[in-house]
Design a protein around this motif. Structure first.
Motif, PDB file in Angstrom:
ATOM      1  N   ASN A 490       0.861  -1.420   0.103  1.00  0.00           N
ATOM      2  CA  ASN A 490       0.046   0.021   0.082  1.00  0.00           C
ATOM      3  C   ASN A 490       0.649   1.203   0.013  1.00  0.00           C
ATOM      4  OD1 ASN A 490      -2.418  -1.475   0.169  1.00  0.00           O
ATOM      5  ND2 ASN A 490      -1.951  -1.823   2.549  1.00  0.00           N
ATOM      6  N   VAL A 491       2.106   1.258  -0.229  1.00  0.00           N
ATOM      7  CA  VAL A 491       3.079   2.423  -0.211  1.00  0.00           C
ATOM      8  C   VAL A 491       2.523   3.412  -1.116  1.00  0.00           C
ATOM      9  CG1 VAL A 491       4.763   1.610  -1.753  1.00  0.00           C
ATOM     10  CG2 VAL A 491       5.527   3.030   0.132  1.00  0.00           C
ATOM     11  N   GLY A 492       2.029   2.813  -2.332  1.00  0.00           N
ATOM     12  CA  GLY A 492       1.790   3.853  -3.339  1.00  0.00           C
ATOM     13  C   GLY A 492       0.527   4.813  -2.781  1.00  0.00           C
ATOM     14  N   ASP A 493       0.002   4.274  -1.846  1.00  0.00           N
ATOM     15  CA  ASP A 493      -1.339   5.274  -1.316  1.00  0.00           C
ATOM     16  C   ASP A 493      -0.831   6.473  -0.811  1.00  0.00           C
ATOM     17  OD1 ASP A 493      -3.292   3.511  -2.260  1.00  0.00           O
ATOM     18  OD2 ASP A 493      -3.469   2.344  -0.472  1.00  0.00           O
ATOM     19  N   LEU A 494       0.322   6.657  -0.318  1.00  0.00           N
ATOM     20  CA  LEU A 494       0.933   7.931   0.223  1.00  0.00           C
ATOM     21  C   LEU A 494       0.904   9.171  -0.853  1.00  0.00           C
ATOM     22  CD1 LEU A 494       4.449   6.638   1.443  1.00  0.00           C
ATOM     23  CD2 LEU A 494       2.710   7.634   2.960  1.00  0.00           C
ATOM     24  N   GLN A 495       0.859   8.622  -2.120  1.00  0.00           N
ATOM     25  CA  GLN A 495       0.600   9.847  -3.009  1.00  0.00           C
ATOM     26  C   GLN A 495      -0.954  10.335  -2.909  1.00  0.00           C
ATOM     27  OE1 GLN A 495       1.734  12.036  -4.766  1.00  0.00           O
ATOM     28  NE2 GLN A 495       2.648  11.004  -6.828  1.00  0.00           N
ATOM     29  N   LYS A 496      -1.906   9.556  -2.564  1.00  0.00           N
ATOM     30  CA  LYS A 496      -3.124   9.937  -2.256  1.00  0.00           C
ATOM     31  C   LYS A 496      -3.496  10.694  -1.042  1.00  0.00           C
ATOM     32  CE  LYS A 496      -4.872   5.504  -4.429  1.00  0.00           C
ATOM     33  NZ  LYS A 496      -5.723   4.135  -4.365  1.00  0.00           N
ATOM     34  N   LEU A 518      10.349   6.473  -2.355  1.00  0.00           N
ATOM     35  CA  LEU A 518       9.199   6.261  -1.913  1.00  0.00           C
ATOM     36  C   LEU A 518       8.004   6.231  -3.389  1.00  0.00           C
ATOM     37  CD1 LEU A 518       8.468   8.197   1.135  1.00  0.00           C
ATOM     38  CD2 LEU A 518       8.330   5.908   0.762  1.00  0.00           C
ATOM     39  N   GLY A 519       8.914   6.669  -4.530  1.00  0.00           N
ATOM     40  CA  GLY A 519       7.863   6.954  -5.830  1.00  0.00           C
ATOM     41  C   GLY A 519       7.145   8.020  -5.970  1.00  0.00           C
ATOM     42  N   LEU A 520       7.597   9.055  -5.114  1.00  0.00           N
ATOM     43  CA  LEU A 520       6.998  10.305  -5.183  1.00  0.00           C
ATOM     44  C   LEU A 520       7.768  11.433  -5.866  1.00  0.00           C
ATOM     45  CD1 LEU A 520       5.713  10.483  -1.402  1.00  0.00           C
ATOM     46  CD2 LEU A 520       4.457   9.787  -3.275  1.00  0.00           C
ATOM     47  N   VAL A 534       2.011   3.094  -9.807  1.00  0.00           N
ATOM     48  CA  VAL A 534       2.924   3.263  -8.584  1.00  0.00           C
ATOM     49  C   VAL A 534       4.263   2.394  -8.752  1.00  0.00           C
ATOM     50  CG1 VAL A 534       3.065   2.871  -6.089  1.00  0.00           C
ATOM     51  CG2 VAL A 534       0.774   3.607  -7.061  1.00  0.00           C
ATOM     52  N   PRO A 535       5.268   3.163  -8.802  1.00  0.00           N
ATOM     53  CA  PRO A 535       6.516   2.300  -8.986  1.00  0.00           C
ATOM     54  C   PRO A 535       6.855   1.383  -7.893  1.00  0.00           C
ATOM     55  CG  PRO A 535       7.191   4.738  -8.510  1.00  0.00           C
ATOM     56  CD  PRO A 535       5.541   4.537  -8.524  1.00  0.00           C
ATOM     57  N   SER A 536       7.747   0.134  -8.083  1.00  0.00           N
ATOM     58  CA  SER A 536       8.041  -0.461  -6.938  1.00  0.00           C
ATOM     59  C   SER A 536       9.096   0.108  -6.293  1.00  0.00           C
ATOM     60  CB  SER A 536       8.669  -1.830  -7.555  1.00  0.00           C
ATOM     61  OG  SER A 536       9.843  -1.474  -8.341  1.00  0.00           O
ATOM     62  N   THR A 537       9.104  -0.173  -4.873  1.00  0.00           N
ATOM     63  CA  THR A 537       9.862   0.528  -3.923  1.00  0.00           C
ATOM     64  C   THR A 537      10.611  -0.427  -3.096  1.00  0.00           C
ATOM     65  OG1 THR A 537       8.012   0.556  -2.509  1.00  0.00           O
ATOM     66  CG2 THR A 537       8.249   2.396  -3.677  1.00  0.00           C
ATOM     67  N   PRO A 538      11.713  -0.025  -2.566  1.00  0.00           N
ATOM     68  CA  PRO A 538      12.517  -0.999  -1.833  1.00  0.00           C
ATOM     69  C   PRO A 538      11.795  -1.343  -0.455  1.00  0.00           C
ATOM     70  CG  PRO A 538      13.899   1.051  -2.127  1.00  0.00           C
ATOM     71  CD  PRO A 538      12.475   1.163  -2.622  1.00  0.00           C
ATOM     72  N   GLY A 539      11.646  -2.734  -0.088  1.00  0.00           N
ATOM     73  CA  GLY A 539      11.194  -3.309   0.961  1.00  0.00           C
ATOM     74  C   GLY A 539       9.801  -3.860   0.451  1.00  0.00           C
ATOM     75  N   THR A 540       9.254  -3.797  -0.818  1.00  0.00           N
ATOM     76  CA  THR A 540       8.321  -4.157  -1.336  1.00  0.00           C
ATOM     77  C   THR A 540       8.383  -5.468  -2.063  1.00  0.00           C
ATOM     78  OG1 THR A 540       7.307  -1.686  -1.276  1.00  0.00           O
ATOM     79  CG2 THR A 540       6.098  -3.473  -2.441  1.00  0.00           C
ATOM     80  N   ARG A 541       7.572  -6.331  -1.796  1.00  0.00           N
ATOM     81  CA  ARG A 541       7.735  -7.610  -2.713  1.00  0.00           C
ATOM     82  C   ARG A 541       7.317  -7.365  -4.310  1.00  0.00           C
ATOM     83  NH1 ARG A 541       7.311 -12.613   1.033  1.00  0.00           N
ATOM     84  NH2 ARG A 541       7.405 -11.598   2.798  1.00  0.00           N
ATOM     85  N   ASP A 542       7.883  -8.201  -5.051  1.00  0.00           N
ATOM     86  CA  ASP A 542       7.740  -8.353  -6.389  1.00  0.00           C
ATOM     87  C   ASP A 542       6.382  -8.824  -6.912  1.00  0.00           C
ATOM     88  OD1 ASP A 542       7.779  -8.285  -8.967  1.00  0.00           O
ATOM     89  OD2 ASP A 542       9.514  -9.681  -9.110  1.00  0.00           O
TER      90      ASP A 542
END
Length: 648
Positions: A490-496, A518-520, A534-542
């Motif tokens: 859910n890290v991409g939701d930071l953008q929201k 963070l892809g921001l 949402v780009p993949s980020t370190p610590g996030t599974r593939d």
């Protein structure tokens, strides 16, 4: 299936939207409920240039039927939806036509005052669906109504049917406009509004706003003719005759008896015998104070307990010292005084040490009353904010556990800290880590740094709504890597949510490199545009590996407590057969579309054979509940009928 319903909260819809995006199901948006479309990272009909304009309008029209209050914690997502909708219409423009407004639906609820005035009068139909309006929007509505451009015409030509058609907007009409309405029309409409309030069809808050405005116009009209100057007498004589039980049944009672006449014409015996029907009227604050004073004359020592259950709308007027004289022995009395919406609306400072709700609870406890799980569920999680730290600590862990996951997001930070400590104590015996997270999730706003770091290492994939509720000071101490692991998929939701105060404060503490991880974009002050992937980020599974994996469904066992508690602020009831295709149903309940751990527990967590979750309360690691979005232990999906099958 057509009659089955499921209650989805904002965090559940956000989680489901992320899963739908991962599986490429967003293109089927016409089959998805409007509320779900509000959470899509990349509105499929509006973000791609190659998509036909008709599809863009179809997506906007369907999303505009949703409840935008579900996006209360996602201000940038809400702004992006409005931007995309206006882009569908050819770009931002001040004057919106009737056809534009028909398409935009509730998305106009964020419209500024000047745009409301400049738009087609159809805008009033849209604004009726807005749960709340700013003072500037209210003023704009009055400007539009005064212009005579609406179907009602100028105020002097208004009629009851036209006023009824305004729905809740009629409660915002200003006294200056009511003064221009024909007297017979105004009185007819006044009676219908009071009748609706007494029948429970209109809230006391909305009815009181209307009554106060209407009576202000009446008072000004009378003062210009025959009303004597104020100050000539402390109490005016009773002019219209003594108030009787029959008088109180009249919906025009408040027009004929202003607060001064109420004081002069209401006898003690009539008040004692008719307290309930009297308080069913939406009394202005001045009249409420008159009733309170008369009750003090009738009951100089203390208001009897049977009468206390009737004065819910007056409770906020009583001081701690006055409440200390009450005799509260019944749980029903506590529930009547605290569980109503009126009590919640008037309790503006729950953190004050001597607030009246605390005093009410304390009187109950002083009479050997106990705060049981049933009482906690009945008064709701938000009312826990009113309890003192000592009262919270007095709740037995077993009762707190039986109450389940209560929504305490509206509490001040000091209460969140105490409630988290109590929740850890109450849920420490929960058998599985997934179930523990389900129960502890609503209380994480009071979690210390160490506990959040444990959760980050456990791959819980916290939803963004829970994240925005974390202690802002604690969040400042979390590293980018910890936040990335904490949010997981859910890290991409930071953008929201980047404009949310909690998120914005944390982002401002980061450098450009951290924002890039963070892809921001590298300017945290720039307008958010959560419309790209949402780009993949370190610590996030593939996620490409997850997409091809079908997890086996396993039913949870055990009974760690009911899925109960205070209904959250935004709860949506969706017809499953119409709202969700079978693929999304299976995704939501049984996880056949990907190995996400227990979405029902407040997270879409990655799960694998070696994944573990370190429960801070237990001091040791344990397996995260099974793979897939299956219900966790003790969870009962809020649907009726049989379990949906993947082929249905």
């Amino acid at each position: 299936m057509a009659s089955q319903q499921v209650l989805l909260k904002a965090w559940q819809l956000c989680c489901l939207a992320n899963l739908a995006a991962l599986r490429g199901l967003q293109g089927d948006f016409l089959l998805h409920p409007p509320d779900l479309l509000l959470f899509y990272n990349s509105p499929p009909a509006c973000s791609l240039e190659q998509v036909r304009e008709a599809d863009c309008r179809a997506f906007t029209g369907r999303a505009a039927r949703g409840d935008t209050e579900l996006l209360a914690n996602l201000p940038d997502q809400r702004a992006a939806l409005q931007h995309a909708a206006l882009a569908c219409l050819g770009g931002p423009h001040r004057q919106l036509s009737a056809s534009d407004l028909l398409l935009l639906g509730v998305l106009v609820c964020d419209m500024d005052a000047s745009s409301i005035v400049a738009s087609d009068p159809q805008v009033l139909q849209n604004l009726q669906r807005c749960p709340q309006l700013t003072p500037a929007q209210q003023a704009a509505i009055n400007t539009l109504l005064a212009s005579g451009r609406t179907v009602l015409g100028p105020p002097v030509s208004w009629n009851p049917a036209g006023l009824q058609a305004l729905g809740p907007l009629a409660t915002y009409i200003s006294p200056s406009l009511w003064a221009q309405v024909q007297e017979a029309v105004g009185l007819d409409f006044f009676g219908s509004m009071v009748a609706a309030c007494r029948a429970g069809q209109l809230s006391q808050r909305d009815a009181r706003r209307f009554v106060t405005s209407f009576l202000e116009a009446e008072t000004k009209a009378k003062s210009m003719s025959s009303r004597p100057k104020r100050g000539t007498a402390t109490v005016r004589p009773c002019i219209h005759g003594n108030i009787t039980a029959a008088t109180l049944r009249d919906d025009l009672f408040l027009v004929r008896y202003d607060c001064s006449q109420l004081e002069s014409c209401l006898g003690s015996q009539v008040l004692k015998a008719n307290l309930d029907p009297l308080l069913q009227h939406p009394l202005p604050a001045e009249c409420q104070r008159v009733i309170k004073a008369k009750l003090a004359q009738i009951y100089p020592s203390s208001v009897p307990e049977e009468q206390l259950r009737l004065i819910t709308s007056l409770v906020y007027l009583y001081t701690h010292a006055e409440i200390s004289l009450w005799n509260i022995t019944s749980r029903d009395t506590v529930m009547a005084l605290l569980a109503s919406d009126v009590a919640l609306e008037n309790q503006t400072e729950p953190h004050q040490p001597l607030s009246c709700p605390q005093a009410i609870l304390q009187k109950f406890l002083d009479h050997k009353g106990k705060i049981t799980s049933a009482l906690l569920v009945a008064i709701g999680g938000s009312r826990l904010c009113w309890m003192s730290p000592q009262q919270i600590q007095a709740i037995r862990p077993s009762e707190f556990r039986l109450a389940g996951a209560l929504d305490v997001s509206s509490c001040p930070q000091s209460r969140k800290d105490v409630l988290y400590s109590k929740a850890r104590e109450a849920f420490s015996s929960t058998r599985s880590s997934a179930a523990y997270y389900h129960f502890i999730r609503p209380y994480l706003g009071g979690a210390p740094l160490e506990d959040l770091q444990h959760l980050a290492e456990a791959n819980v994939s916290m939803d963004i709504h829970t994240f925005t509720n974390l202690n802002p000071h604690v969040l400042q101490s979390l590293s980018v890597d910890h936040v990335t692991m904490l949010l997981g998929q859910n890290v991409g939701d930071l953008q929201k949510a980047r404009s949310h105060p909690t998120v914005s404060s944390w982002l401002r503490s980061l450098n450009r490199l951290a924002l890039g991880k963070l892809g921001l974009d590298t300017d945290p002050a720039s307008p958010a545009s959560p419309t790209g992937p949402v780009p993949s980020t370190p610590g996030t599974r593939d996620t490409t590996l997850w997409a091809s994996h079908l997890a086996a469904t396993s039913g949870g066992s055990g009974n760690d407590g009911p899925y109960s508690g205070s209904p959250p602020a935004h709860l949506r009831c969706l017809p499953l057969a119409v709202a969700l295709p079978s693929s999304l149903l299976w995704l939501l309940y049984w996880g056949s579309l990907g190995p996400f751990g227990d979405c029902s527990q407040g997270a879409c967590t990655a799960a694998s054979e070696d994944s573990t979750m370190l429960a801070p309360h237990a001091g040791k690691s344990g397996p995260v509940g099974g793979a897939g979005c299956q219900p966790g232990p003790g969870h009962r999906p809020q649907v009726q009928g049989t379990r949906p099958s993947p082929t249905s």
